[in-house]
Design an enzyme around this catalytic site. Structure first.
Site: not given
Ligand SMILES: *[C@@H]1O[C@H](CO)[C@@H](O)[C@H](O)[C@H]1NC(C)=O
Ligand SMILES: *[C@@H]1O[C@H](CO)[C@@H](O)[C@H](O)[C@H]1NC(C)=O
Ligand SMILES: *[C@@H]1O[C@H](CO)[C@@H](O)[C@H](O)[C@H]1NC(C)=O
Ligand SMILES: *[C@@H]1O[C@H](CO)[C@@H](O)[C@H](O)[C@H]1NC(C)=O
Ligand SMILES: *[C@@H]1O[C@H](CO)[C@@H](O)[C@H](O)[C@H]1NC(C)=O
Length: 495
Positions: A77, A80, A228, A473
């Site tokens: 994703d 991670d 999510y 990120e």
């Protein structure tokens, strides 16, 4: 003897003009190539011999085995190593939409964009191979997030999770159907058999999503939340799925569906404030309106509501609009409250270019009120300002795409990028072994070329630190809509 002087003067002037132009322009072609390369760095599963980011190796080769199925492949994703299917499918839908609108402009990058889509759809086909069941996630987020490990030697739990007729998850099922349907359009001429396979699966998955309605919060919330969670419910996902199925099939039943279902949800939507202006993995209303507008800007029927809402969306973005809902930093970057802010800048800008195109075709200019109009070129200017900001036209003169320009993030919050490659460090690095590299003041060891990070704060500041994951990120759904945007601006340099 005057002639050479005139010639020189003209030449000098030309140089000055060109220099100004060049300075304000970016190398969109280079950025496009890199934005696609990023997806190779996010690949899970067995890598093909054509893999170009060679510091990555095979990983997660037993995904799905806990449920007796093959779920290898797909994308990690972000920084991670979890495969979260809702944002992943949304990413694929955006990559596909970009290829549908702007694939012809991609040149030699098109083949790689199609590979990136296919890497996702091959996985989504595996996730939907059992009728009445849709796999929605692989990897246990708490276990994963507690370790700083390379995907290649993960030893964290790789449980797989699904929704089915007893425990439905309409958001992930409908978005998966949308991704498969949109991708079927991309492969229609280049691989007709594959395209048919995707479409047939999309139809079945949509039927499942629509027949067994319920939020995936209520079935697999313990693993998808709070990462999510569906905050926005599943109505928009159903409309989105139906709109893509209509695009791919032209079947009246999906058109009818959108219309009926729209009537059913619209009163509720109008109570949801600015929802019409949202476009992301959770809420995708603006995407529905823009997509449906394509088919009805010629007319004349009750779908007018969709165009009106697409117009409201456009006016919610324009900086000068009296109905603006979005914030801008003083450096000119769009801001919305939820983290990884550049996901909003890329997704909303992509929609603006698409809606600009549909409006230009229809010869329309949007009226935002108070004498403010949104012409097709004004929509493009706003979208371009965001792309340019990301590539370095900002107060810090910093590119937020790794490997693009001379000044870009060095310490992105990304496990694979920050840890040594198997090539230089073949020994296994266990869960806590990564801390040394996480805490290191040194730049990341592997360049995740093309990764776009969460981006600066609203004061245009950026702290290049692995600790600051909201800003440093990268995520697949930041790059998903960016690929099409870059293809567009590569050809449309002077907006
Ligand atoms: C899903 O869960 C989150 C967090 O508990 C909640 O805010 C949201 O309203 C829920 N969404 C739905 C559709 O139930
Ligand atoms: C379209 O919707 C109407 C009203 O709900 C329904 O009666 C009709 O059968 C539908 N037509 C098709 C082709 O699905
Ligand atoms: C719309 O809101 C009403 C009243 O809150 C509710 O009963 C109905 O289920 C909602 N419809 C949808 C599609 O969410
Ligand atoms: C234009 O509108 C007509 C009637 O509403 C519809 O049948 C036709 O398919 C539309 N054209 C396109 C390109 O969507
Ligand atoms: C940047 O991040 C580092 C590491 O987390 C922290 O020590 C520093 O205070 C941060 N600086 C700013 C300006 O936020």
């Amino acid at each position: 003897m005057n002639f050479p002087w005139i010639f020189l003067a003209v030449a000098a002037l030309t140089v000055i003009v060109m220099a100004t132009v060049v300075e304000s322009q970016h190398d969109y072609g280079d950025a496009l190539t890199k934005s696609i390369l990023f997806f190779e760095g996010q690949r899970s599963g067995k890598l093909p011999p054509t893999q170009r980011l060679t510091w990555r190796k095979d990983s997660a080769l037993r995904d799905g085995s806990d449920n007796g199925v093959d779920l290898t492949g797909g994308y990690y994703d972000a920084g991670d190593n979890v495969k979260f299917n809702l944002p992943m499918a949304f990413t694929i839908t955006n990559l596909a939409w970009g290829a549908i609108e702007y694939g012809k402009l991609m040149g030699p990058d098109r083949v790689h964009a199609l590979e990136a889509i296919r890497w996702g759809t091959d996985y989504l086909l595996k996730c939907t191979s059992i009728p009445g069941r849709v796999f929605a996630q692989v990897g246990e987020p708490y276990g994963d997030h507690n370790c700083w490990e390379r995907p290649e030697d993960m030893d964290t739990p790789r449980n797989s999770y699904y929704v089915d007729t007893n425990a439905p998850g309409t958001e992930v099922a409908a978005e998966t159907a949308a991704a498969l349907a949109a991708s079927s359009l991309v492969f229609k001429t280049v691989d007709p058999d594959y395209s048919k396979l995707l479409l047939a699966r999309a139809i079945k998955v949509f039927e499942f999503a629509d027949t067994y309605r319920g939020s995936y919060n209520d079935s697999i919330g313990k693993v998808v939340c709070p990462f999510y969670c569906s905050y926005n419910g599943y109505q928009d996902d159903l409309l989105w799925g139906a709109a893509w199925l209509f695009s791919a099939t032209n079947y009246f039943r999906y058109w009818n569906y959108s219309y009926k279902y729209w009537n059913y949800v619209k009163d509720n939507l109008s109570n949801l404030g600015g929802t019409f202006a949202e476009y992301g993995w959770d809420a995708k209303h603006a995407g529905v309106y823009v997509l449906v507008s394509k088919f009805m800007l010629n007319g004349s029927d009750p779908f007018e509501d969709f165009v009106l809402n697409a117009d409201r969306f456009a006016c919610s973005i324009l900086p000068e609009s009296p109905t603006r809902l979005i914030a801008y930093s003083s450096g000119g970057l769009m801001f919305k409250p939820v983290g990884s802010n550049l996901q909003h800048a890329t997704a909303l800008s992509f929609l603006l270019t698409v809606y600009s195109r549909y409006n230009r075709r229809a010869g329309r200019v949007i009226d935002c009120g108070n004498g403010v109009t949104a012409t097709p070129s004004r929509l493009l200017q706003v979208a371009k300002s965001q792309v340019d900001y990301i590539l370095g036209s900002n107060p810090l003169q910093m590119s937020y795409m790794v490997g693009y320009g001379g000044n870009f993030p060095q310490k992105i919050h990304h496990r694979g990028s920050s840890l040594p490659s198997i090539d230089s460090h073949p020994e296994r690095l266990k869960c806590q072994d990564g801390s040394l590299f996480f805490n290191s003041p040194e730049p990341n060891l592997n360049l995740l070329v093309g990764a776009v990070v969460g981006g600066p704060d609203i004061l245009d500041r950026y702290n290049d630190s692995r600790f600051d994951f909201t800003h440093t990120e990268p995520t697949t759904y930041i790059n998903g809509p960016l690929v099409g945007l870059l293809a567009f601006f590569k050809k449309q340099r002077f907006v």
